[in-house]
Design a protein around this motif. Structure first.
Motif, PDB file in Angstrom:
ATOM      1  N   GLN A  26      -5.160 -13.090  -6.992  1.00 41.05           N
ATOM      2  CA  GLN A  26      -5.382 -11.816  -5.831  1.00 41.05           C
ATOM      3  C   GLN A  26      -4.507 -12.204  -4.725  1.00 41.05           C
ATOM      4  OE1 GLN A  26      -9.676 -13.323  -6.260  1.00 41.05           O
ATOM      5  NE2 GLN A  26     -10.032 -11.262  -5.443  1.00 41.05           N
ATOM      6  N   SER A  27      -4.112 -10.753  -4.042  1.00 37.11           N
ATOM      7  CA  SER A  27      -3.071 -11.057  -3.226  1.00 37.11           C
ATOM      8  C   SER A  27      -3.800 -11.454  -1.932  1.00 37.11           C
ATOM      9  CB  SER A  27      -2.723  -9.587  -2.771  1.00 37.11           C
ATOM     10  OG  SER A  27      -3.463  -8.995  -1.729  1.00 37.11           O
ATOM     11  N   ASP A  28      -2.961 -12.293  -1.204  1.00 35.79           N
ATOM     12  CA  ASP A  28      -3.476 -12.985  -0.024  1.00 35.79           C
ATOM     13  C   ASP A  28      -3.860 -11.952   1.083  1.00 35.79           C
ATOM     14  OD1 ASP A  28      -3.664 -15.750  -0.253  1.00 35.79           O
ATOM     15  OD2 ASP A  28      -1.489 -15.965   0.038  1.00 35.79           O
ATOM     16  N   GLU A  29      -3.148 -10.739   1.048  1.00 30.79           N
ATOM     17  CA  GLU A  29      -3.378  -9.871   2.093  1.00 30.79           C
ATOM     18  C   GLU A  29      -4.839  -9.042   1.951  1.00 30.79           C
ATOM     19  OE1 GLU A  29      -1.175  -5.813   3.345  1.00 30.79           O
ATOM     20  OE2 GLU A  29       0.138  -7.290   2.286  1.00 30.79           O
ATOM     21  N   ASP A  30      -4.941  -8.531   0.745  1.00 29.59           N
ATOM     22  CA  ASP A  30      -6.186  -7.819   0.776  1.00 29.59           C
ATOM     23  C   ASP A  30      -6.971  -8.139  -0.492  1.00 29.59           C
ATOM     24  OD1 ASP A  30      -4.645  -6.648  -1.442  1.00 29.59           O
ATOM     25  OD2 ASP A  30      -4.889  -4.497  -0.504  1.00 29.59           O
ATOM     26  N   GLY A  31      -6.496  -9.224  -1.193  1.00 32.65           N
ATOM     27  CA  GLY A  31      -7.397  -9.502  -2.183  1.00 32.65           C
ATOM     28  C   GLY A  31      -7.270  -8.848  -3.684  1.00 32.65           C
TER      29      GLY A  31
ATOM     30  N   ARG B  92     -11.389  -3.795   2.777  1.00 40.89           N
ATOM     31  CA  ARG B  92     -10.075  -4.425   2.455  1.00 40.89           C
ATOM     32  C   ARG B  92      -9.538  -5.320   3.439  1.00 40.89           C
ATOM     33  NH1 ARG B  92      -6.570  -1.328  -1.274  1.00 40.89           N
ATOM     34  NH2 ARG B  92      -8.100  -1.249  -3.194  1.00 40.89           N
ATOM     35  N   THR B  95     -11.268  -8.543   2.181  1.00 33.98           N
ATOM     36  CA  THR B  95     -11.398  -9.082   0.682  1.00 33.98           C
ATOM     37  C   THR B  95     -10.082 -10.227   0.549  1.00 33.98           C
ATOM     38  OG1 THR B  95      -9.955  -7.207   0.264  1.00 33.98           O
ATOM     39  CG2 THR B  95     -12.087  -7.015  -0.311  1.00 33.98           C
ATOM     40  N   GLY B  96      -9.212 -10.232   1.356  1.00 32.81           N
ATOM     41  CA  GLY B  96      -8.151 -11.083   1.219  1.00 32.81           C
ATOM     42  C   GLY B  96      -8.858 -12.658   1.502  1.00 32.81           C
ATOM     43  N   PHE B  98     -11.774 -13.742   0.989  1.00 33.94           N
ATOM     44  CA  PHE B  98     -12.799 -14.269  -0.251  1.00 33.94           C
ATOM     45  C   PHE B  98     -12.401 -13.818  -1.792  1.00 33.94           C
ATOM     46  CE2 PHE B  98     -15.212 -13.154   3.783  1.00 33.94           C
ATOM     47  CZ  PHE B  98     -16.031 -14.029   3.748  1.00 33.94           C
ATOM     48  N   THR B  99     -11.033 -14.304  -1.857  1.00 33.09           N
ATOM     49  CA  THR B  99     -10.599 -14.493  -3.230  1.00 33.09           C
ATOM     50  C   THR B  99     -11.165 -15.482  -3.876  1.00 33.09           C
ATOM     51  OG1 THR B  99      -8.765 -15.554  -2.492  1.00 33.09           O
ATOM     52  CG2 THR B  99      -8.434 -13.224  -2.387  1.00 33.09           C
ATOM     53  N   ALA B 100     -11.134 -15.408  -5.296  1.00 36.71           N
ATOM     54  CA  ALA B 100     -11.417 -16.681  -6.271  1.00 36.71           C
ATOM     55  C   ALA B 100     -10.558 -17.891  -5.748  1.00 36.71           C
ATOM     56  CB  ALA B 100     -11.241 -16.493  -7.684  1.00 36.71           C
ATOM     57  N   ARG B 101      -9.275 -17.576  -5.403  1.00 38.66           N
ATOM     58  CA  ARG B 101      -8.578 -18.893  -5.099  1.00 38.66           C
ATOM     59  C   ARG B 101      -8.974 -19.410  -3.816  1.00 38.66           C
ATOM     60  NH1 ARG B 101      -3.728 -17.837  -2.840  1.00 38.66           N
ATOM     61  NH2 ARG B 101      -3.664 -15.924  -4.057  1.00 38.66           N
ATOM     62  N   ARG B 104     -12.013 -21.487  -4.153  1.00 37.92           N
ATOM     63  CA  ARG B 104     -11.790 -22.752  -4.882  1.00 37.92           C
ATOM     64  C   ARG B 104     -11.104 -23.913  -3.977  1.00 37.92           C
ATOM     65  NH1 ARG B 104      -9.962 -19.907  -9.419  1.00 37.92           N
ATOM     66  NH2 ARG B 104      -7.978 -19.645  -8.655  1.00 37.92           N
ATOM     67  N   CYS B 338     -21.018  -7.973  -4.096  1.00 37.58           N
ATOM     68  CA  CYS B 338     -20.927  -9.033  -3.110  1.00 37.58           C
ATOM     69  C   CYS B 338     -19.606  -9.406  -2.917  1.00 37.58           C
ATOM     70  CB  CYS B 338     -21.739 -10.060  -3.701  1.00 37.58           C
ATOM     71  SG  CYS B 338     -21.886 -11.671  -2.628  1.00 37.58           S
ATOM     72  N   GLN B 341     -19.277 -13.567  -3.502  1.00 39.56           N
ATOM     73  CA  GLN B 341     -19.708 -13.989  -4.770  1.00 39.56           C
ATOM     74  C   GLN B 341     -18.978 -15.063  -5.319  1.00 39.56           C
ATOM     75  OE1 GLN B 341     -19.123 -11.558  -8.583  1.00 39.56           O
ATOM     76  NE2 GLN B 341     -18.821 -10.043  -6.977  1.00 39.56           N
ATOM     77  N   GLN B 342     -17.715 -15.320  -5.272  1.00 42.66           N
ATOM     78  CA  GLN B 342     -16.915 -16.278  -5.539  1.00 42.66           C
ATOM     79  C   GLN B 342     -17.158 -17.721  -4.921  1.00 42.66           C
ATOM     80  OE1 GLN B 342     -15.908 -15.368  -8.433  1.00 42.66           O
ATOM     81  NE2 GLN B 342     -15.325 -13.287  -8.354  1.00 42.66           N
TER      82      GLN B 342
END
Lengths: 71, 389
Positions: A26-31, B92, B95-96, B98-101, B104, B338, B341-342
């Motif tokens: 996922q992009s760091d900017e907006d996921g 938006r 979201t950056g 709350f990524t899966a990465r 982790r 959600c 969620q990750q």
């Protein structure tokens, strides 16, 4: 298998990156989704199909196989 | 409109607090869409279409035909107060983070929070309440770090989040607590405006601060705290209570790290903290050719949809942590799915095995029947879990 992304549909939930981290990030900017491997090897196909199926905005399209169904 | 019935929309079976009332399964089998009366702290009573099938819930949540409909209090900056392009724009910005990465990457911090909570339980000794010492502090610690909440403020924070979701507390008291929380968030926002911290709220201030008012930023902080705290605390409490009822399943979670991911999904499916999702039809929509009119309220039963047999013939009321992954709607579906969620998954995957490994002989000090399940609160969970080992 070839992966195509409907970028404007992606809502950045990250199920794909969690299920198949070698194929999706996922992009760091907006996921939103970043495809790391658009033609993943056979042993990753199962994960990729699951990722496409679990995408809440149907942003992942898979080509070169039977059409992904929405389950 | 068909009859307004008296299905207890979030009702649970008398013999097992984890299972839906039989009426919800009847609604699920019904080819017609049922309308029921739903009690609501925000809206009083309202009539709503019940969706209890997995496919129905998923399809209406995915296609954007439903709006939030003011079933939660409006709050600037809270994603649950927005729909459509405004919602997308705001989401938006977050979201950056709350990524899966990123989830982790937070694992070491989560492990730290879990170890600290386990130490507190051990120090308290047998009779300790896991809800107070384990289930609540872990997500609070994690989300407070994401928001840059100082340690000295955290106890107060926990109390407020608890109060905000309690059905037994008066509306006035809830509003007062919410106002206090907003005031506190405003202070945090002012601090981030001054010097944006290295955390989610600081990042939003740094990257999007010029597009957001202070009120919106405080609302974002407030939303993330409430959403990140009570839901995970409740899921942990319910999952622990459920596993203690099934020692064979608990043993799998304790002893087999390769089973953790699947076990957490199964526990999420059965212990879903948000058991109903209230929405409103944005226009005339169809579910299996049955019409829902514009403005009608719709309530999706996650509780029932998560156990929708569909074409399967398994018993989905039964906990089976080695079950092949079943789809569930615990995190909702579609544009409002959600955000955290990750992160929630990582917290549960770290916390549950660690608890049962620290205390391999963990058990309740009271009979299971005496546990107080919050079956009538907005968020399902257990009020207290007194344990020994």
């Amino acid at each position: 298998m070839k992966i195509a992304i409907h970028r404007n549909r992606c809502i950045a939930v990250g199920n794909c990156a969690a299920l198949a981290p070698e194929v999706f990030d996922q992009s760091d900017e907006d996921g939103t989704v970043v495809v790391l491997d658009a033609a993943p090897p056979d042993h990753r196909h199962e994960q990729v199909r699951e990722a496409a199926l679990r995408c809440p905005s149907s942003a992942i399209a898979l080509h070169g196989e039977t059409p992904a169904h929405d389950g | 409109m068909t009859e307004s019935g008296a299905i207890p929309i979030a009702g649970r079976a008398a013999e097992c607090p984890f299972d839906p009332v039989p009426e919800l399964y009847e609604a699920q089998k019904d080819e017609e869409l049922r309308r029921v009366t739903v009690p609501s702290p925000m809206l009083g009573e309202f009539d709503a279409v019940v969706l209890a099938r997995y496919d129905d819930v998923k399809s209406v949540l995915a296609d954007g035909g439903l709006h939030m409909g003011g079933s939660m209090p409006y709050q600037a900056g809270n994603l649950l107060s927005y729909d459509g392009p405004e919602h997308t724009r705001l989401r938006r910005m977050l979201t950056g983070s709350f990524t899966a990465r990123r989830a982790r990457e937070l694992k070491p911090q989560i492990e730290g929070a879990v170890e600290a909570a386990l130490d507190a339980v051990e120090k308290a000794g047998p009779g300790a309440d896991l809800v107070q010492l384990f289930c609540a502090p872990i997500p609070t610690q994690v989300i407070c770090e994401l928001l840059g909440v100082p340690y000295s403020d955290r106890e107060e924070f926990q109390r407020r989040t608890q109060v905000a979701l309690d059905f037994d507390i008066s509306r006035e008291e809830q509003m007062r607590q919410a106002a206090e929380m907003e005031a506190y968030m405003a202070e945090l926002v002012a601090q981030h405006r001054e010097a944006p911290g290295d955390n989610v709220l600081g990042r939003v201030v740094r990257d999007f601060g010029d597009q957001l008012t202070d009120t919106e930023l405080a609302g974002i902080g407030n939303m993330l705290l409430i959403a990140g705290h009570e839901t995970i605390a409740s899921t942990l409490s319910a999952a622990i209570a459920l596993l203690l009822r099934h020692p064979d399943q608990l043993a799998v979670v304790r002893d087999d790290p390769s089973a953790t991911e699947g076990a957490v999904e199964e526990l999420l499916r059965i212990c879903a903290p948000a058991t109903i999702l209230p929405r409103q039809a944005a226009g005339n929509i169809c579910v299996r050719d049955r019409e829902i009119e514009e403005g009608e309220r719709v309530v999706a039963s996650v509780l029932a949809a998560n156990r929708d047999l569909g074409s399967h013939d398994e018993n989905l009321d039964r906990l089976d942590v080695r079950r092949p992954p079943q789809r569930h709607l615990t995190f909702g579906f579609g544009p409002h799915q959600c955000l955290g969620q990750q992160l929630a998954r990582v917290e549960l995957r770290v916390a549950l095995p660690a608890l049962f490994n620290r205390f391999p002989t963990l058990g309740l000090t009271v009979p299971h029947e005496e546990l107080d399940y919050r079956t009538n609160a907005l968020v399902f969970g257990v009020d207290s879990l007194p344990v020994t080992w």
